[in-house]
Design an enzyme around this catalytic site. Structure first.
Site, PDB file in Angstrom:
ATOM      1  CB  SER A 117       4.940   5.314   4.206  1.00 37.86           C
ATOM      2  OG  SER A 117       5.307   6.385   5.059  1.00 37.86           O
TER       3      SER A 117
ATOM      4  CG  ASP B  19      -2.872   3.695   6.634  1.00 45.33           C
ATOM      5  OD1 ASP B  19      -2.915   3.125   5.530  1.00 45.33           O
ATOM      6  OD2 ASP B  19      -3.611   4.656   6.927  1.00 45.33           O
TER       7      ASP B  19
ATOM      8  CG  ASN C  80      -1.804   1.194   1.309  1.00 50.58           C
ATOM      9  OD1 ASN C  80      -2.453   1.544   0.320  1.00 50.58           O
ATOM     10  ND2 ASN C  80      -1.877   1.863   2.452  1.00 50.58           N
TER      11      ASN C  80
ATOM     12  CG  HIS D 190      -0.391   6.549   4.603  1.00 57.57           C
ATOM     13  ND1 HIS D 190      -1.772   6.605   4.641  1.00 57.57           N
ATOM     14  CD2 HIS D 190       0.052   7.462   5.501  1.00 57.57           C
ATOM     15  CE1 HIS D 190      -2.146   7.506   5.530  1.00 57.57           C
ATOM     16  NE2 HIS D 190      -1.063   8.037   6.067  1.00 57.57           N
TER      17      HIS D 190
HETATM   18  C1  GRF Z   1      -2.884   8.406  -2.972  1.00 55.46           C
HETATM   19  O1  GRF Z   1      -2.630   9.657  -2.390  1.00 55.46           O
HETATM   20  C2  GRF Z   1      -2.455   7.314  -2.041  1.00 55.46           C
HETATM   21  O2  GRF Z   1      -1.426   7.694  -1.198  1.00 55.46           O
HETATM   22  C3  GRF Z   1      -3.697   7.043  -1.238  1.00 55.46           C
HETATM   23  O3  GRF Z   1      -4.748   7.202  -2.154  1.00 55.46           O
HETATM   24  C4  GRF Z   1      -4.370   8.158  -3.142  1.00 55.46           C
HETATM   25  C5  GRF Z   1      -4.694   7.570  -4.492  1.00 55.46           C
HETATM   26  O4  GRF Z   1      -4.501   8.541  -5.489  1.00 55.46           O
HETATM   27  N1  GRF Z   1      -3.630   5.729  -0.646  1.00 55.46           N
HETATM   28  P1  GRF Z   1      -4.613   8.159  -7.025  1.00 55.46           P
HETATM   29  O5  GRF Z   1      -6.032   7.603  -7.233  1.00 55.46           O
HETATM   30  O6  GRF Z   1      -3.585   7.133  -7.328  1.00 55.46           O
HETATM   31  O7  GRF Z   1      -4.417   9.430  -7.782  1.00 55.46           O
END
Ligand code: GRF
Length: 222
Positions: free
Chosen positions: A156, A165, A127, A129
Site C-alpha cells: 500500500s 500506517d 509512505n 507499507h
Molecule cells: C519496505 O519494505 C517498506 O515497505 C517499509 O520499509 C521497507 C524499506 O525497504 N516501509 P528498503 O530500505 O527500501 O529496501
C-alpha cells in the site's frame, strides 16, 4: 478537497509543456531498495521530479552509499545529537526548506514523525507499507500477514497522517501467497511489487492528479 501540488522547479526547454518538476526528499534508515527503485524510475522518466535529498538517521544504513552513488545529497541526522525531538525535526525542516522540497517519500524511516511535522507537510508526505492496509500495520507487515495465513497480501502507498500506517490510500497492489512460500520468498515478491508501485504513486503526485476527499484519494485521468 485538496488538490495536491508541491513546490516545483521549471523544467528545461527540452522538457515538454513547461510543467514544473517537484523536488523530492526520501526518508530512509536501512537498505534503500525503494530509494534505488525511485532513482532508476527517475532516470527512465517514469515521473517528472528530482530526487534531491536523502534524510537518514542511521550512519550505517546502506541507503547512504546508494544515494551518494546516485548523486543525491545526504542529510544524516542522529536523534541522539539533539536534546529533543522538536530540535531534531527542526534541523530536518531547515534542510527541507533549503532544498525547496515539495514531496517527502518515506521508505523505511524507522521513526514516527511528530504531529507538528505532519501538519507542516500536510498531504505532502507519502509512505509505503508492505501489506494491504488497514491489515497488518506496524513494522512486521510481511511476517505478520504470512504467519496469519492470508492467501493474498500486498503493498500500500498512502498519505501520512498523525497515526501510524493510517492516512488515505493512494495505490495498492496485491501479492498472492503461494503454497510453498517461505516468509523470505514472499518478502522478495513484496519488495518487487513495492519497486513497481512507489514510482507510480510519485508520478501521480508529481502530475497533480491526486485529490483527497475524506479518506478517499481520487485519481484524475489525464
Ligand atoms: C519496505 O519494505 C517498506 O515497505 C517499509 O520499509 C521497507 C524499506 O525497504 N516501509 P528498503 O530500505 O527500501 O529496501
Amino acid at each position: 478537497m485538496y488538490v495536491l501540488r508541491g513546490m516545483r522547479e521549471s523544467l528545461s526547454d527540452e522538457d515538454d509543456q513547461g510543467e514544473e518538476m517537484i523536488r523530492i526528499a526520501v526518508f530512509a534508515s536501512g537498505r534503500g531498495s525503494n530509494f534505488s527503485a525511485l532513482a532508476r524510475a527517475q532516470k527512465k522518466g517514469v515521473y517528472k521530479g528530482s530526487l534531491s535529498l536523502l534524510v537518514c538517521d542511521n550512519p550505517k544504513a546502506p541507503v547512504i552509499g546508494k544515494a551518494k552513488r546516485a548523486g543525491v545529497k545526504v542529510v544524516l541526522v542522529k536523534r541522539g545529537d539533539f536534546s529533543s525531538k522538536a530540535e531534531f525535526e527542526q534541523a530536518i525542516f531547515q534542510r527541507l526548506d533549503e532544498e525547496g522540497i515539495g514531496l517527502i517519500v518515506m521508505a523505511g524511516f524507522m521513526r514516527m514523525l511528530s504531529p507538528e511535522f505532519v501538519r507542516r507537510y500536510k498531504n505532502r508526505i507519502i509512505n509505503i507499507h508492505p501489506a494491504l492496509l488497514p491489515s497488518f500495520k506496524g513494522s512486521h507487515g510481511i511476517k505478520d500477514a504470512f504467519d496469519y495465513g492470508v492467501k493474498v497480501t500486498g503493498v500500500s502507498v498512502h498519505f501520512v497522517d498523525e497515526e501510524m500506517d493510517h492516512g488515505p490510500i493512494i495505490l495498492q497492489k496485491e501479492v498472492r501467497v503461494k503454497e510453498d512460500d517461505t516468509v523470505e520468498t514472499l518478502e522478495a515478491r513484496i519488495h518487487r511489487a513495492e519497486h513497481e508501485l512507489y514510482p507510480q504513486a510519485v508520478r501521480l503526485f508529481s502530475e497533480g492528479r491526486l485529490k483527497i476527499e475524506g479518506r478517499k484519494v481520487n485519481i484524475s485521468v489525464r
